[in-house]
Scaffold this active site. Structure first.
Site, PDB file in Angstrom:
ATOM      1  NE  ARG A  77      -2.547   0.619   3.555  1.00  0.00           N
ATOM      2  CZ  ARG A  77      -1.803   1.108   4.554  1.00  0.00           C
ATOM      3  NH1 ARG A  77      -1.252   2.307   4.471  1.00  0.00           N
ATOM      4  NH2 ARG A  77      -1.612   0.396   5.646  1.00  0.00           N
ATOM      5  CE1 TYR A 114     -17.531  10.752 -15.749  1.00  0.00           C
ATOM      6  CE2 TYR A 114     -16.065  10.986 -13.870  1.00  0.00           C
ATOM      7  CZ  TYR A 114     -16.886  10.204 -14.657  1.00  0.00           C
ATOM      8  OH  TYR A 114     -17.072   8.888 -14.337  1.00  0.00           O
ATOM      9  CG  ASP A 116      -9.888  15.192 -15.697  1.00  0.00           C
ATOM     10  OD1 ASP A 116      -9.113  14.541 -16.430  1.00  0.00           O
ATOM     11  OD2 ASP A 116     -10.992  14.756 -15.323  1.00  0.00           O
ATOM     12  CE  LYS A 171     -12.693   7.099 -18.664  1.00  0.00           C
ATOM     13  NZ  LYS A 171     -12.465   7.113 -17.206  1.00  0.00           N
TER      14      LYS A 171
END
Length: 387
Positions: free
Chosen positions: A57, A110, A182, A207
């Site tokens: 982690r 978004y 973004d 993406k």
């Protein structure tokens, strides 16, 4: 950082995408970073980390390779990889904001980002104002003494709005705030916001960076080392990290980003030519069009205009839905940025969460993620779908 990695800062984009953070494995000579499917690491004594690793982690060698590559291709000093774009966004907000602070967001943000602000962080006490970021006077008017962040998407999802990153960075600095961009729609191949003055870049690596519709991930890249340390602390404390296999998939995708984006852009341009002349299309949203209100800014700050296209149809919502259903090569599905072409109805799919809000999208809107198939096949499919 090794001397070899430092030298790579002078290389071109495609070279950095293939090599940054990805030296041959010291133990075996493998030219591709291994997938370190491990949760814990043997320590060289109590408190003595072996190579900086103790628990995956906190850090994992495969994720480290991805994070170094992300920093290189975005021209930043620190990259951080997350389980999703929203996990990255949430970690950023909890790092740079506190209850009572204020954030400016795009007027056509978004849907998932809007949901995070409106349904999650608003309960935490974080205030937000949707603003058309292409209107710099409106942005200045929305600044408050408590404004800590301007959250920018350019191009926006799904209306392909364009914001002037350099101008927004100047406004943010003047207000004592930060600018986060973004950069998912553009990708670092087409646009590098940190070079234009932004403080933070966010990606849904699901993406274009991943590029093959086979992974979910997110990323933050920053230009300030101290902010990078703060984000890394919160990344570990909150825990929404990218796993080793997901990191490996994104790293693999980045290797071909340059060649893929060239094809996405050229195919999208051909699709736009078809749509702008079709009798059943009333409006096309694409920053490459000379009459797009953000065209000049996009031409200045982007290397190309991208693979995303949206359009409105003559017959309203029912015809928009019919177009989505009639397409065959354009797969009906959410997400974007993969090698295959996708079609969707934002109002009922990706942006259903903004229905009834000031960010609601037109019901006759169709969004395309134009893939890298043979362009003649894509055009034939759209002609059939449009009737």
């Amino acid at each position: 950082m090794s001397d070899n990695r430092a030298d790579q800062s002078t290389h071109g984009f495609a070279t950095r995408a293939i090599h940054a953070g990805q030296e041959p494995d010291a133990a075996t000579g493998a030219v591709v970073p291994p997938i370190y499917a491990v949760s814990t690491f043997k320590q060289d004594g109590v408190g003595g980390l072996r190579g900086g690793y103790e628990y995956s982690r906190s850090a994992n060698p495969t994720r480290t390779a991805l994070e170094e590559c992300l920093a290189s291709i975005e021209r930043g000093v620190r990259g951080l990889a997350f389980a999703s774009g929203l996990a990255a966004t949430d970690t950023l907000l909890r790092t740079v904001c506190a209850p009572g602070d204020h954030v400016i967001i795009p007027g056509d943000a978004y849907g998932g980002t809007y949901r995070l602000f409106a349904r999650v962080h608003a309960k935490w006490g974080l205030e937000y104002t949707p603003v058309p970021l292409g209107d710099l006077d409106a942005v200045r008017a929305a600044i408050r003494p408590t404004t800590k962040l301007i959250w920018c998407e350019t191009p926006t999802n799904p209306l392909l709005g364009i914001a002037d990153i350099a101008a927004l960075a100047e406004i943010a600095r003047g207000a004592g705030a930060r600018l986060a961009v973004d950069n998912t729609f553009a990708s670092p191949y087409l646009q590098t916001p940190l070079d234009l003055g932004a403080d933070i870049v966010m990606h849904s690596t699901t993406k274009y960076l991943g590029g093959h519709s086979d992974v979910v991930g997110g990323a933050l890249v920053v230009s300030d080392a101290a902010l990078g340390e703060e984000l890394a602390y919160h990344q570990n404390a909150i825990g929404g990290v990218a796993g080793p296999f997901d990191s490996w998939l994104v790293l693999r995708g980045i290797k071909t980003l340059a060649v893929r984006m060239e094809k996405h852009c050229s195919n999208a341009a051909a699709v736009v030519d078809l749509l702008t002349s079709h009798r059943n299309v009333t409006h096309v949203f694409y920053p490459g069009l000379p009459d797009h209100p953000g065209h000049d800014v996009a031409a200045k700050q982007m290397r190309g205009f991208g693979g995303m296209v949206s359009f409105r149809v003559v017959g309203g919502e029912s015809d928009a839905l019919a177009v989505c259903e009639r397409a065959t090569l354009f797969t009906l599905g959410e997400s974007l940025g993969g090698v295959e072409s996708l079609i969707e109805h934002p109002g009922k799919m990706t942006h259903a969460s903004v229905a009834g809000s000031e960010l609601e999208v037109p019901s006759d809107l169709v969004r395309l993620s134009v893939g890298i198939e043979d362009v003649d096949d894509l055009l034939a499919d759209l002609r059939r779908a449009l009737g």
